[in-house]
Motif scaffolding. Structure first.
Motif, PDB file in Angstrom:
ATOM      1  N   PRO A 298      27.165  34.630  13.547  1.00 26.73           N
ATOM      2  CA  PRO A 298      28.403  33.931  13.874  1.00 26.73           C
ATOM      3  C   PRO A 298      28.215  32.720  14.783  1.00 26.73           C
ATOM      4  CG  PRO A 298      28.265  36.049  15.009  1.00 26.73           C
ATOM      5  CD  PRO A 298      27.155  36.021  14.017  1.00 26.73           C
ATOM      6  N   ASP A 299      27.081  32.668  15.482  1.00 28.66           N
ATOM      7  CA  ASP A 299      26.831  31.547  16.388  1.00 28.66           C
ATOM      8  C   ASP A 299      26.094  30.398  15.720  1.00 28.66           C
ATOM      9  OD1 ASP A 299      28.011  32.966  18.514  1.00 28.66           O
ATOM     10  OD2 ASP A 299      26.115  34.016  18.887  1.00 28.66           O
ATOM     11  N   ALA A 300      25.642  30.605  14.484  1.00 25.12           N
ATOM     12  CA  ALA A 300      24.857  29.585  13.790  1.00 25.12           C
ATOM     13  C   ALA A 300      25.772  28.690  12.957  1.00 25.12           C
ATOM     14  CB  ALA A 300      23.811  30.237  12.902  1.00 25.12           C
ATOM     15  N   ASP A 301      25.243  27.566  12.565  1.00 19.39           N
ATOM     16  CA  ASP A 301      25.980  26.630  11.728  1.00 19.39           C
ATOM     17  C   ASP A 301      26.343  27.283  10.401  1.00 19.39           C
ATOM     18  OD1 ASP A 301      27.081  24.240  10.779  1.00 19.39           O
ATOM     19  OD2 ASP A 301      25.182  23.634   9.874  1.00 19.39           O
ATOM     20  N   GLY A 302      27.626  27.306  10.086  1.00 21.46           N
ATOM     21  CA  GLY A 302      28.075  27.906   8.840  1.00 21.46           C
ATOM     22  C   GLY A 302      28.021  29.413   8.837  1.00 21.46           C
ATOM     23  N   GLY A 303      27.701  30.039   9.980  1.00 21.75           N
ATOM     24  CA  GLY A 303      27.637  31.489  10.062  1.00 21.75           C
ATOM     25  C   GLY A 303      26.430  32.090   9.390  1.00 21.75           C
ATOM     26  N   THR A 347      20.840  23.143  -6.770  1.00 28.11           N
ATOM     27  CA  THR A 347      21.382  22.832  -5.450  1.00 28.11           C
ATOM     28  C   THR A 347      22.203  24.022  -4.978  1.00 28.11           C
ATOM     29  OG1 THR A 347      22.644  21.195  -4.175  1.00 28.11           O
ATOM     30  CG2 THR A 347      23.477  21.746  -6.373  1.00 28.11           C
ATOM     31  N   TRP A 348      22.755  23.939  -3.797  1.00 28.45           N
ATOM     32  CA  TRP A 348      23.581  25.016  -3.286  1.00 28.45           C
ATOM     33  C   TRP A 348      24.803  24.438  -2.580  1.00 28.45           C
ATOM     34  CZ3 TRP A 348      24.952  26.705   1.760  1.00 28.45           C
ATOM     35  CH2 TRP A 348      24.436  25.912   2.799  1.00 28.45           C
ATOM     36  N   GLY A 349      25.834  25.245  -2.447  1.00 32.70           N
ATOM     37  CA  GLY A 349      27.020  24.796  -1.751  1.00 32.70           C
ATOM     38  C   GLY A 349      27.787  25.972  -1.183  1.00 32.70           C
ATOM     39  N   ARG A 350      28.595  25.686  -0.187  1.00 31.87           N
ATOM     40  CA  ARG A 350      29.456  26.709   0.406  1.00 31.87           C
ATOM     41  C   ARG A 350      30.760  26.742  -0.384  1.00 31.87           C
ATOM     42  NH1 ARG A 350      28.966  30.047   5.278  1.00 31.87           N
ATOM     43  NH2 ARG A 350      30.576  31.571   4.796  1.00 31.87           N
ATOM     44  N   ASP A 351      31.003  27.824  -1.073  1.00 24.96           N
ATOM     45  CA  ASP A 351      32.181  27.989  -1.911  1.00 24.96           C
ATOM     46  C   ASP A 351      32.344  26.816  -2.879  1.00 24.96           C
ATOM     47  OD1 ASP A 351      34.357  29.275  -2.968  1.00 24.96           O
ATOM     48  OD2 ASP A 351      35.750  28.639  -1.399  1.00 24.96           O
ATOM     49  N   ASN A 352      31.248  26.426  -3.505  1.00 28.15           N
ATOM     50  CA  ASN A 352      31.255  25.319  -4.466  1.00 28.15           C
ATOM     51  C   ASN A 352      30.799  25.860  -5.815  1.00 28.15           C
ATOM     52  OD1 ASN A 352      30.840  23.031  -6.034  1.00 28.15           O
ATOM     53  ND2 ASN A 352      29.970  21.838  -4.353  1.00 28.15           N
ATOM     54  N   ARG A 353      31.744  26.017  -6.743  1.00 31.13           N
ATOM     55  CA  ARG A 353      31.434  26.621  -8.036  1.00 31.13           C
ATOM     56  C   ARG A 353      30.700  25.683  -8.984  1.00 31.13           C
ATOM     57  NH1 ARG A 353      36.305  29.499  -6.808  1.00 31.13           N
ATOM     58  NH2 ARG A 353      36.082  31.762  -7.205  1.00 31.13           N
ATOM     59  N   THR A 354      30.465  24.468  -8.594  1.00 32.87           N
ATOM     60  CA  THR A 354      29.677  23.568  -9.445  1.00 32.87           C
ATOM     61  C   THR A 354      28.189  23.689  -9.153  1.00 32.87           C
ATOM     62  OG1 THR A 354      29.764  21.640  -7.947  1.00 32.87           O
ATOM     63  CG2 THR A 354      31.616  21.948  -9.471  1.00 32.87           C
ATOM     64  N   CYS A 355      27.826  24.497  -8.170  1.00 30.65           N
ATOM     65  CA  CYS A 355      26.417  24.699  -7.808  1.00 30.65           C
ATOM     66  C   CYS A 355      25.898  26.003  -8.409  1.00 30.65           C
ATOM     67  CB  CYS A 355      26.252  24.757  -6.292  1.00 30.65           C
ATOM     68  SG  CYS A 355      26.767  23.266  -5.408  1.00 30.65           S
ATOM     69  N   PRO A 356      24.616  26.064  -8.737  1.00 26.07           N
ATOM     70  CA  PRO A 356      24.070  27.320  -9.263  1.00 26.07           C
ATOM     71  C   PRO A 356      23.987  28.412  -8.207  1.00 26.07           C
ATOM     72  CG  PRO A 356      22.315  25.739  -8.930  1.00 26.07           C
ATOM     73  CD  PRO A 356      23.595  24.997  -8.698  1.00 26.07           C
ATOM     74  N   VAL A 357      23.856  28.017  -6.941  1.00 24.87           N
ATOM     75  CA  VAL A 357      23.822  28.980  -5.835  1.00 24.87           C
ATOM     76  C   VAL A 357      25.003  28.678  -4.926  1.00 24.87           C
ATOM     77  CG1 VAL A 357      22.497  29.939  -3.929  1.00 24.87           C
ATOM     78  CG2 VAL A 357      21.302  29.151  -5.979  1.00 24.87           C
ATOM     79  N   VAL A 359      27.357  29.989  -1.802  1.00 20.94           N
ATOM     80  CA  VAL A 359      27.397  30.878  -0.643  1.00 20.94           C
ATOM     81  C   VAL A 359      28.854  31.178  -0.325  1.00 20.94           C
ATOM     82  CG1 VAL A 359      26.891  31.099   1.815  1.00 20.94           C
ATOM     83  CG2 VAL A 359      25.204  30.067   0.279  1.00 20.94           C
ATOM     84  N   VAL A 360      29.171  32.462  -0.240  1.00 22.48           N
ATOM     85  CA  VAL A 360      30.540  32.891   0.019  1.00 22.48           C
ATOM     86  C   VAL A 360      30.538  34.056   1.000  1.00 22.48           C
ATOM     87  CG1 VAL A 360      31.546  32.122  -2.163  1.00 22.48           C
ATOM     88  CG2 VAL A 360      30.459  34.355  -2.045  1.00 22.48           C
ATOM     89  N   GLY A 361      31.709  34.317   1.596  1.00 22.62           N
ATOM     90  CA  GLY A 361      31.881  35.482   2.448  1.00 22.62           C
ATOM     91  C   GLY A 361      31.483  35.234   3.886  1.00 22.62           C
ATOM     92  N   SER A 362      31.568  36.302   4.673  1.00 22.40           N
ATOM     93  CA  SER A 362      31.194  36.260   6.082  1.00 22.40           C
ATOM     94  C   SER A 362      30.813  37.663   6.518  1.00 22.40           C
ATOM     95  CB  SER A 362      32.363  35.736   6.932  1.00 22.40           C
ATOM     96  OG  SER A 362      33.485  36.602   6.827  1.00 22.40           O
ATOM     97  N   GLY A 363      30.088  37.750   7.626  1.00 24.51           N
ATOM     98  CA  GLY A 363      29.679  39.058   8.125  1.00 24.51           C
ATOM     99  C   GLY A 363      28.885  39.832   7.087  1.00 24.51           C
ATOM    100  N   HIS A 364      29.239  41.106   6.885  1.00 24.56           N
ATOM    101  CA  HIS A 364      28.531  41.926   5.902  1.00 24.56           C
ATOM    102  C   HIS A 364      28.726  41.410   4.481  1.00 24.56           C
ATOM    103  CE1 HIS A 364      27.897  45.038   9.015  1.00 24.56           C
ATOM    104  NE2 HIS A 364      26.952  45.476   8.211  1.00 24.56           N
ATOM    105  N   SER A 365      29.799  40.677   4.225  1.00 20.37           N
ATOM    106  CA  SER A 365      30.050  40.179   2.875  1.00 20.37           C
ATOM    107  C   SER A 365      29.425  38.810   2.624  1.00 20.37           C
ATOM    108  CB  SER A 365      31.561  40.105   2.609  1.00 20.37           C
ATOM    109  OG  SER A 365      32.146  39.030   3.330  1.00 20.37           O
ATOM    110  N   LEU A 366      28.754  38.227   3.620  1.00 19.74           N
ATOM    111  CA  LEU A 366      28.088  36.940   3.405  1.00 19.74           C
ATOM    112  C   LEU A 366      26.994  37.128   2.365  1.00 19.74           C
ATOM    113  CD1 LEU A 366      27.931  33.975   4.294  1.00 19.74           C
ATOM    114  CD2 LEU A 366      26.228  34.670   5.985  1.00 19.74           C
ATOM    115  N   ARG A 367      27.041  36.310   1.320  1.00 20.50           N
ATOM    116  CA  ARG A 367      26.150  36.532   0.185  1.00 20.50           C
ATOM    117  C   ARG A 367      25.998  35.260  -0.626  1.00 20.50           C
ATOM    118  NH1 ARG A 367      31.322  37.945  -0.700  1.00 20.50           N
ATOM    119  NH2 ARG A 367      32.279  37.563  -2.747  1.00 20.50           N
TER     120      ARG A 367
END
Length: 473
Positions: A298-303, A347-357, A359-367
């Motif tokens: 939680p203290d890191a950039d983007g969690g 490439t990757w993105g945070r909640d970006n469905r145009t990327c193959p990877v 990243v979604v969620g937070s805490g235990h659900s971060l995946r």
């Protein structure tokens, strides 16, 4: 034997069901290279007394484990054949050269369940082992287990969920076959993405699939219609990675059986026509041995923890080399083309469905959500590829580039995914990472599977060729 908590073991429950007349047969099945279930029906007494009774294979030197208990014999070509069940040289298992002998299918009691659509039957998944008891390393289930064992060495566990889409047609499988799959009528007439209307003709079979999967022990989360006419998606709750993959193949096999009983047909193929394809997005997370959320900070950039940043960086570093394990067929790459809503770049993105990877969620659900696999993906090999890629990033402390915030599908600066099976095969065969992570036997075996697929496709004459060339060339 009861479980450590005092509850009846799966086999004790099976014996009780058999004595009560609820179960008469047990299907022992192994997931093949395509992720299909191949197996044999056994009577319950024979299964419990022979196939499900483990023994040390060294007790009967030279004998087959199936003959000394703890397994059931099945021909080795089951893990060295293409969609048509053709085999040949080039695989790590050369069925012809060893006389089409047997390995042993050892049931995993944790996978035992009773399919409601097959009355009086139980089904259990099995691992393939050689006569000496060694696992068949090219078996999809073993491929995943090897990577999960590597994670465990670092005190980590993988949790995953798969999101399978399929198309439903009004014709039966026999009618579809007789038509050579041409001129089929979808169960809905237009785009019903998220719609609550227009589902009258798809809902009966979809409802039955949902209900009977839950009765069989799967935990459903969501279900809805999708973009392509006749398209539907059912999502089941995440679990430990092996369990999720076992549930995936059980669901896929069962959905087809239910559709057949309902007199309709459904397909998971990635690209049935020029419309939207069928995906199989894989959600993947890691936890510590103490169940801690090791990917979150939680203290890191983007969690995202440093471990997760390396984990995601590994996905990008290995994606092109491992694409074959996620997109194993010619048709897989018809979906991964520009103009569709499927990834084309790396490439990757945070909640970006145009990327193959993604990243979604937070805490235990971060995946991560891996968006490359289609409906044809073998869940074991695709998940093994994602776990292995993440471990590569962690072990080499790979740096993670900035996330993509725009449309990655329209950005020419994004490195490209393999766009054909031929290109994916070349990357896989020449990958130093794949050879190191999976071993030469596995690389060669799955390369041969791709070559067999390509050879079959390149010798076929398609409808496209007839329309293009029959009259005008």
């Amino acid at each position: 034997m009861s479980t450590s908590q005092g509850r009846p073991s799966p086999y004790e429950r099976l014996r009780a069901d058999a004595e009560a007349g609820r179960v008469e047969e047990v299907i022992v099945a192994v997931p093949d290279l395509q992720g299909r279930l191949q197996g044999t029906r056994l009577s319950v007494p024979y299964f419990l007394d022979e196939a499900a009774s483990p023994k040390d294979p060294t007790e009967s030197a030279g004998s087959h484990p199936a003959e000394s208990g703890g397994g059931f014999g099945a021909c080795v070509y089951l893990l060295a054949s293409d969609v048509e069940m053709d085999t040949g040289p080039g695989y790590a298992i050369d069925a012809w050269n060893i006389g089409f002998g047997d390995f042993s299918l050892r049931p995993d009691p944790a996978t035992l369940r009773t399919p409601p659509w097959d009355e009086g039957t139980a089904l259990v998944l099995a691992d393939a082992v050689w006569p000496g008891g060694e696992p068949v390393e090219v078996a999809p289930r073993q491929l995943l287990r090897t990577q999960l064992d590597r994670l465990a060495t670092d005190g980590l566990r993988a949790y995953s969920g798969t999101e399978l889409e399929f198309l439903v047609f009004r014709e039966s499988y026999r009618e579809a076959w007789n038509r050579r799959y041409n001129g089929l009528e979808t169960a809905t007439s237009y785009n019903v993405d998220y719609s609550l209307q227009g589902l009258a003709e798809i809902e009966p079979v979809a409802r039955r699939i949902r209900r009977e999967m839950v009765r069989a022990g799967l935990s459903m989360e969501t279900a809805r219609a999708e973009c392509h006419p006749g398209q539907y998606e059912i999502v089941f709750r995440y679990d430990e990675a092996m369990t999720t993959c076992d549930n995936h193949v059980f669901f896929k096999n069962g959905a087809k059986e239910i559709a057949a009983q309902e007199g309709v047909a459904l397909t998971f193929m990635p690209k049935f026509d020029e419309g939207e394809g069928n995906s199989c997005h894989i959600h993947l997370s890691l936890r510590g041995a103490d169940d801690s959320a090791v990917l979150a900070d939680p203290d890191a950039d983007g969690g995202m923890s440093e471990l997760m940043r390396h984990f995601v960086a590994g996905q990008l570093a290995c994606l092109a080399d491992f694409a074959l394990l996620m997109a194993p067929n010619v048709n897989s790459y018809k979906r991964l083309q520009p103009g569709g809503f499927a990834p084309t770049g790396i490439t990757w993105g945070r909640d970006n469905r145009t990327c193959p990877v993604r990243v979604v969620g937070s805490g235990h659900s971060l995946r991560i959500e891996h968006r490359v696999p289609g409906g044809d993906a073998n869940p074991y090999t695709a998940t093994a590829a994602a776990v292995a890629a993440g471990l590569y990033g962690i072990e080499n402390r790979l740096p993670l580039p900035e996330p993509h915030t725009a449309n990655a599908l329209a950005d020419p600066s994004v490195p490209r995914l393999p766009s054909t099976l031929t290109e994916a095969l070349h990357r896989w065969e020449n990958s130093e990472i794949a050879a190191k992570v999976f071993g030469e036997a596995v690389v060669g075996h799955y390369a041969q599977a791709a070559r067999a697929e390509l050879a079959a496709f390149e010798s076929a004459v398609t409808d496209w060729e007839r329309v293009r060339g029959f009259e005008r060339l």
